[in-house]
Design an enzyme around this catalytic site. Structure first.
Site, PDB file in Angstrom:
ATOM      1  N   TRP A   1       0.873  -1.203  -0.016  1.00  0.00           N
ATOM      2  CA  TRP A   1       0.104  -0.112  -0.009  1.00  0.00           C
ATOM      3  C   TRP A   1       0.783   1.383   0.104  1.00  0.00           C
ATOM      4  O   TRP A   1       0.410   2.325  -0.341  1.00  0.00           O
ATOM      5  CB  TRP A   1      -0.951   0.173   1.198  1.00  0.00           C
ATOM      6  CG  TRP A   1      -0.383   0.415   2.629  1.00  0.00           C
ATOM      7  CD1 TRP A   1       0.751  -0.484   3.063  1.00  0.00           C
ATOM      8  CD2 TRP A   1      -0.842   0.968   3.760  1.00  0.00           C
ATOM      9  NE1 TRP A   1       1.047  -0.071   4.447  1.00  0.00           N
ATOM     10  CE2 TRP A   1       0.123   0.985   4.787  1.00  0.00           C
ATOM     11  CE3 TRP A   1      -1.875   1.879   3.611  1.00  0.00           C
ATOM     12  CZ2 TRP A   1      -0.206   1.519   6.019  1.00  0.00           C
ATOM     13  CZ3 TRP A   1      -2.016   2.727   5.016  1.00  0.00           C
ATOM     14  CH2 TRP A   1      -0.897   2.531   5.859  1.00  0.00           C
ATOM     15  N   ASP A   2       2.167   0.983  -0.009  1.00  0.00           N
ATOM     16  CA  ASP A   2       3.125   2.184   0.132  1.00  0.00           C
ATOM     17  C   ASP A   2       3.093   3.007  -0.983  1.00  0.00           C
ATOM     18  O   ASP A   2       2.876   4.232  -0.885  1.00  0.00           O
ATOM     19  CB  ASP A   2       4.513   1.731   0.203  1.00  0.00           C
ATOM     20  CG  ASP A   2       4.798   0.678   1.327  1.00  0.00           C
ATOM     21  OD1 ASP A   2       3.859   0.077   1.983  1.00  0.00           O
ATOM     22  OD2 ASP A   2       6.071   0.651   2.064  1.00  0.00           O
TER      23      ASP A   2
ATOM     24  N   GLU B   1       0.720  -2.888  12.599  1.00  0.00           N
ATOM     25  CA  GLU B   1       0.851  -4.415  12.695  1.00  0.00           C
ATOM     26  C   GLU B   1       1.403  -4.921  14.142  1.00  0.00           C
ATOM     27  O   GLU B   1       1.782  -6.054  14.093  1.00  0.00           O
ATOM     28  CB  GLU B   1       2.046  -4.469  11.616  1.00  0.00           C
ATOM     29  CG  GLU B   1       1.558  -4.136  10.256  1.00  0.00           C
ATOM     30  CD  GLU B   1       2.725  -4.271   9.102  1.00  0.00           C
ATOM     31  OE1 GLU B   1       3.668  -3.863   9.321  1.00  0.00           O
ATOM     32  OE2 GLU B   1       2.455  -4.539   7.925  1.00  0.00           O
TER      33      GLU B   1
ATOM     34  N   LYS C   1       2.744   0.298  16.487  1.00  0.00           N
ATOM     35  CA  LYS C   1       3.992   0.318  15.482  1.00  0.00           C
ATOM     36  C   LYS C   1       4.094   1.671  14.621  1.00  0.00           C
ATOM     37  O   LYS C   1       4.923   2.278  14.306  1.00  0.00           O
ATOM     38  CB  LYS C   1       3.876  -0.785  14.423  1.00  0.00           C
ATOM     39  CG  LYS C   1       5.042  -1.052  13.278  1.00  0.00           C
ATOM     40  CD  LYS C   1       5.003  -2.369  12.680  1.00  0.00           C
ATOM     41  CE  LYS C   1       5.919  -2.353  11.430  1.00  0.00           C
ATOM     42  NZ  LYS C   1       5.958  -3.636  10.852  1.00  0.00           N
ATOM     43  N   GLN C   2       2.581   1.911  14.176  1.00  0.00           N
ATOM     44  CA  GLN C   2       2.464   3.286  13.435  1.00  0.00           C
ATOM     45  C   GLN C   2       1.158   3.691  13.159  1.00  0.00           C
ATOM     46  O   GLN C   2       0.441   3.186  13.713  1.00  0.00           O
ATOM     47  CB  GLN C   2       3.171   2.612  11.899  1.00  0.00           C
ATOM     48  CG  GLN C   2       2.009   1.657  11.214  1.00  0.00           C
ATOM     49  CD  GLN C   2       2.650   0.909   9.974  1.00  0.00           C
ATOM     50  OE1 GLN C   2       2.917  -0.196  10.408  1.00  0.00           O
ATOM     51  NE2 GLN C   2       2.323   1.511   8.790  1.00  0.00           N
TER      52      GLN C   2
END
Lengths: 790, 790
Positions: free
Chosen positions: B353-354, B496, B610-611
């Site tokens: 998806w980056d 994640e 994580k993000q």
């Protein structure tokens, strides 16, 4: 700068140790090879623990052949590295190329197979550390590999990270043989990685255990995983004077091993872990002790003592024997010896005639059980040999020029170096038309039999090889109307600088010998052991071929010595080709220098030879040629021979001694001994020269001590150059063990067995009961048997 | 020691050059990545010419995926090296780790893609040499790679050997993708090597030409062949002050290329040789000139000018754009962008998806044709997406979490890092249950459409993606009796560190958006473009699904902001999990430090992220959330977010700016810009952080300049931190090109196109005809439109 030292040991170690006294990266290849460790199951090239550019990390397991791709030939795959250490000190990777080092020494003890490296190193901040690395591949337990690393800060403290484990990111010069398998950590102590060869489907199970001793034993490692890689990582703050010591015990099993009960990877994983738990508990010193005992047992019998004006000679023969011993898969008769042993990727682990003609005599005279195993391998690959004969339209057994496993057939690569004229790769014809290997194998079987009297080997394996290769040779001949004889056309003899020639002297003589030997044993068996004959006949129908073999062998053309100069034509055209001035190539630093000026087609058209060919013939079938013929041919061919094969020098050294050219012989011996051990830095990059090492042993035993089997009989007739003062060693002869001690005045022969031994001692038939002391004066050729104590 | 310099250029080069000012091997990985060269077809990691331990020589060709073994996932194979040089001076291999060097500089000019390295070096004998290495991958001719090497002895003479050629003894961390092919020399000048990928059967044809200029031009090379290797070797005696100059022009073609007319290796070999003959005649300077012109064309449009209190910011955005440009296969819509571009082996060249969420906006606003190609790639791999949906029991298109070629399906590896508790490798669940990618792709299609008005793209590709992903989401929902709503269970969201959760806020909101968008465009097409609807319906039977999608999307559970604090639960359980003190991990030097203490199961059980996840949601669907909700959630989640993904910082930086936390935003921006360019030496070892670079562009354009597409409409609402003084750049908006210049007092908007542009300028609807100068005072939030010249 003095790189190597060949006489470092003192006392018990005198002439047992080869040392590197300074580290220079350009000598890496040579040192990796000559310091190679192994036990015949495993061969471990001696790359340094830390990495350098150009380093080749090789670990081979005998017989685990694999084809990495359809268009490749099978080869020994390079197993995952279990030696490498990343040592990071204060954030920088340790390397001898940075900072400064002193007191460097890397020594291999040939007596024990232990490799030790020590030095002091100062990093760019001026912090100094004392390093010691030790390792060995166990001869007592062939799956086990033991390493020890110690670092001690001197008047400083430092942060250290040590990464050690199992690294499968290696390949055979880019060819990857393995599919990645499972990676595991057990008990936060043991790591295990499994890989599977991609074509032959052999599982390799690597298991390692790390232990920190003394000062830092409370450290807990962490574990890092990467592709084909599992590492144990230790981080420590090193205190001044407090050594950090790491012992790593590893083992390596494969699903092809003949000493494990399962071929299932999961079973072997469990077994390997259990074994490692036992082994790792013993620690470095106990494991080393067990290994030393195993080596002692071998050296007690095989050691050859040489007194000479140069200690290098003593070391050279031990070096040869050490390597011959560690390269040989004595544990498993399905495998042969690679042309580079297990020490490098060169020749892909394939077996050539090198084994039978150059290496086997060492084992036949010293460890006949090992020689037997190697010959059973040749029986085992009769399958390949019959396949090759059939594919080429011949009968019987046509041995592959290069061979691997029984089902592999011919494995010689088809393309070699680039042709400087056409810009294309050169075709390698050996796999197609270099065929004397089939005679060489039969010769070695017969030689082994004559020396050992091993009847059961002959019944189970030997006769079948002798008969089936005889069938091949008869099928290989072409009738030549003009000369009213059979010819062998389109061949390569031992001299590989002559391709597509007719009636190569070596091949024709050996083929004839083969057929005659085949006929002899066929008749013998029919008469004496009809049931054996019957059994073999059912397999290969020898009976149907006998008449043809008899007719053809009788009419096979053999190139005869020319009347004018006794020179035997190497082939039909060699003597008619032009000669060129070879002096620049004869004095070359690196073999093959002639290819910078000519391509193989052009070299084919000149009187220039790569290696012994007619000279080799006069060695193997020495009873067929007079002293004068030997001398004439040696003098004709040697000046035209570039010795571009490492197989060349030893044969020349022996024949030179036979014809009393002892100065030349000794200088050829020195050159042979220097092929691997000498100062030329890149000769051994691709691995040890196995055949040359066998040749060194032959120079000493068959050449200078003059121990020869001639027509089934033992002949002892020394020809020692003056530089060699005394020789002392033992050999097996049939059921006996003979001890031979000699100098330039006398020979002492001791029979350690029960049975009397009949032999030709310098031209006199004698019967050796217990001991003969034989005095002679070489210059006068006067020999007297002095006494025999019974 | 100062390693990097970010402000070296002057004059025309100011803020275009990144330099390494000292050579330290431990920075190799970083420099290889950040100095990477390429053109979207070829990516060439910038390993130094001479070899060092730890060096990673990578050359990738976009889209040439191959599975090296059955148990591996497909990846971009590492092509043969054409950069390496062995330089042997007076018998010793040249290395900066030996001897001493001075005046070291390695500089990449982002404006031209040329990499130059210069230094003086003294060997251990004190002989000094001046070295220059130059190279570039041509943007003008994408198959061409040009290198130049010069060495000049200073007050000395020396023997030199230079070996240069094509070296296929490389691999992907041990995985070998190629079967060895033909090696040839042509005209004693050109060398060519062909390799074939072992599974996808793509031929790689490498061809090189070497030319010595000036002083040593009479030298004839020799050629060396090894496994997978062909080298041109020059030997020379260097005279004092006489430079030895070698120009190497190489090209690389594959049988998958879309700009050659044959897939036959022999045809391509001939074509490559012909092309190289033309290219090599031009010489270094002319080829460089052509390359510079190609770059100029791109920079003229994409350059963003930043004045700030730190020149690093200007360089950082150019660095990001340079890399985004060279990593993107704009020439071929069958391929996507790898998560590490073409700069390293990390993530195997797979697309995530980056691309859609982080990178695509740069292209959509700057080079919409490239954005279109990248979205056509997603249409192309609908095949994979449908295969995955079917395999998982769903309908429609379920995009692979990681994707390669259309036929590859899901290519996420199944096993990852080692679990410190169990000792086994951790299972990677993303390929199974990280599913928001399917919403992300549909979102990107819609975003592209809204920004470009590209109707034909929608008709040919876009609508089908929007409709088929809508079908998927409806099929993915589970009915929950208790809540009387649909849930999405057993999922991984963007965060994640939370696996197997239910009702991930990001996924649920985006799924709903997807289904609603699907319904909207289905109705629209039915009414406005029935023939398009019909065509798509024949393919995916959307008509049969519409009722279900409508019913389900209406009843999909969306986690609502809590009454007490407006926090949106990231998933059903996150807010109930315990918190721990994260300070040591928040201040970590290396990402993922929490795994030294906990395994993923344990991390799953804590409030640690994580993000960006909820924060990301508030960015993509910003119109659905109020300022207060954004602020509340940012403040709740950011302290719990370790930014262990490089995708995290940019989103946080933008949202922080949105909610007026400009200090924090700027510091997050600085951290994002330092992911690759910063001093941390190992962050980029496995390749560049492609998404992060896209994120940097978004921080500047979408964040600080405040250019956003909201609900199909352009909104410009700057939020510049005080450190950024001015911004100036152009974007595409539908059929127009807009120029934006802003500082803290005013915005100047210029419309370079024909049509008026409607936009929301800081809360006011305006129509931009030619130019608007808009003055505002940030602190007072006072805005006035000053003038509009038409």
């Amino acid at each position: 700068m003095k790189q190597m030292n060949y006489n470092k040991g003192t006392g018990k170690c005198l002439n047992w140790i080869i040392s590197e006294e300074h580290f220079l990266p350009k000598f890496q290849g040579k040192c990796e090879t000559i310091f190679c460790l192994g036990n015949g199951y495993m061969g471990l090239r001696s790359a340094t623990e830390e990495s350098y550019v150009g380093q080749v990390r090789n670990c081979f397991i005998a017989g685990t052949f694999n084809k990495s791709a359809d268009n490749e030939v099978t080869e020994l795959p390079n197993a995952a590295d279990m030696i490498g250490l990343d040592i990071i000190i204060d954030g920088d990777r340790f390397s001898l190329e940075r900072g400064t080092f002193s007191n460097y020494d890397r020594s291999l003890n040939l007596k024990t197979g232990e490799l030790i490296r020590t030095f002091n190193w100062k990093n760019s901040d001026g912090k100094e550390f004392q390093f010691t690395f030790k390792r060995f591949v166990s001869l007592a337990e062939r799956h086990t590999l033991v390493c020890h690393f110690q670092i001690k800060p001197i008047n400083c403290q430092a942060d250290i990270i040590v990464k050690s484990g199992i690294n499968g990111q290696v390949s055979n010069s880019g060819a990857q043989h393995f599919e990645e398998g499972e990676k595991r950590v057990f008990d936060k102590e043991y790591i295990q990685m499994t890989q599977l060869t991609n074509q032959s489907r052999i599982s390799f199970i690597h298991t390692s255990h790390h232990k920190i001793s003394n000062n830092y034993s409370e450290l807990n490692p962490r574990f890092e995983l990467d592709r084909r890689k599992i590492l144990t990582v230790f981080e420590a703050k090193l205190d001044d004077g407090q050594a950090f010591e790491l012992t790593k015990v590893s083992n390596l099993f494969t699903s092809q091993d003949n000493d494990i009960s399962s071929v299932n990877a999961n079973d072997i994983q469990k077994f390997a872990l259990e074994q490692l738990k036992i082994q790792s508990k013993k620690g470095y010193n106990q494991l080393l002790e067990e290994n030393i005992l195993a080596w002692e047992e071998r050296w007690n019998f095989m050691d050859i003592k040489i007194e000479s004006d140069n200690d290098f000679n003593q070391l050279a023969i031990r070096f040869a024997q050490y390597h011959l011993f560690i390269m040989t898969p004595k544990h498993d008769n399905r495998f042969g010896i690679g042309a580079k042993g297990l020490s490098g990727e060169g020749y892909k682990g394939h077996s050539f005639w090198d084994t039978e003609i150059f290496i086997l005599p060492f084992f036949t005279y010293t460890f006949p059980e090992i020689a037997k195993s190697l010959l059973i391998y040749r029986h085992y690959i009769l399958k390949s040999a019959r396949m090759k004969a059939k594919e080429n339209g011949y009968a019987g057994a046509m041995y592959p020029w290069e061979s691997a496993l029984s089902e592999d057939g011919e494995v010689t690569p088809v393309w070699g170096a680039i042709d400087i004229i056409t810009g294309k790769a050169t075709k390698i014809w050996s796999g197609f038309i270099e065929q004397h290997i089939t005679a060489d194998v039969a010769f070695a079987v017969w030689q082994y039999y004559m020396i050992t009297d091993d009847h059961s080997f002959m019944e189970d394996y030997g006769y079948e090889i002798i008969l089936d290769t005889g069938i091949f040779w008869a099928s290989r001949l072409d009738w030549d109307k003009n000369s009213n004889s059979y010819h062998i056309k389109d061949i390569i003899g031992p001299d590989e600088y002559k391709e597509h020639i007719n009636n190569d002297a070596f091949t024709n003589y050996m083929a004839k010998w083969c057929m005659e030997n085949c006929l002899y044993y066929a008749e013998y068996l029919k008469k004496e052991q009809p049931e054996i004959y019957q059994r073999i006949n059912e397999k290969i129908e020898i009976e149907n071929y006998l008449a043809t073999i008899k007719e053809k062998s009788g009419k096979l053309f053999l190139p005869a010595p020319r009347d004018e100069d006794l020179v035997i034509p190497q082939d039909d055209t060699y003597l008619n080709k032009p000669t060129i001035n070879l002096s620049q190539y004869k004095s070359q630093k690196h073999v093959g220098s002639i290819f910078r000026d000519f391509n193989l087609d052009q070299i084919n058209g000149m009187q220039v030879s790569k290696q012994a060919s007619v000279v080799m013939l006069m060695y193997l079938l020495e009873h067929k040629f007079s002293h004068d013929i030997k001398e004439a041919n040696f003098k004709y061919y040697e000046p035209k021979t570039l010795h571009d094969s490492s197989l060349s020098l030893s044969t020349h050294a022996i024949i030179a001694a036979d014809i009393n050219h002892l100065d030349l012989s000794y200088s050829l011996f020195q050159r042979a001994a220097n092929i691997d051990l000498g100062p030329n830095m890149s000769t051994s990059d691709h691995g040890i020269h196995a055949a040359s090492l066998g040749g060194i042993w032959q120079i000493i035993v068959n050449g200078y001590a003059g121990i020869r089997m001639v027509g089934g009989k033992l002949r002892i007739s020394p020809n020692m150059p003056p530089e060699i003062k005394t020789l002392s060693f033992s050999i097996n002869w049939k059921s006996s063990v003979l001890k031979i001690e000699l100098d330039h005045q006398k020979i002492i022969l001791s029979n350690l067995g029960e049975d009397n031994v009949q032999l030709d001692l310098m031209g006199t038939d004698v019967s050796l009961q217990k001991e003969i002391v034989h005095e002679y004066h070489y210059a006068l050729s006067k020999t007297t048997i002095v006494e025999q104590n019974s």
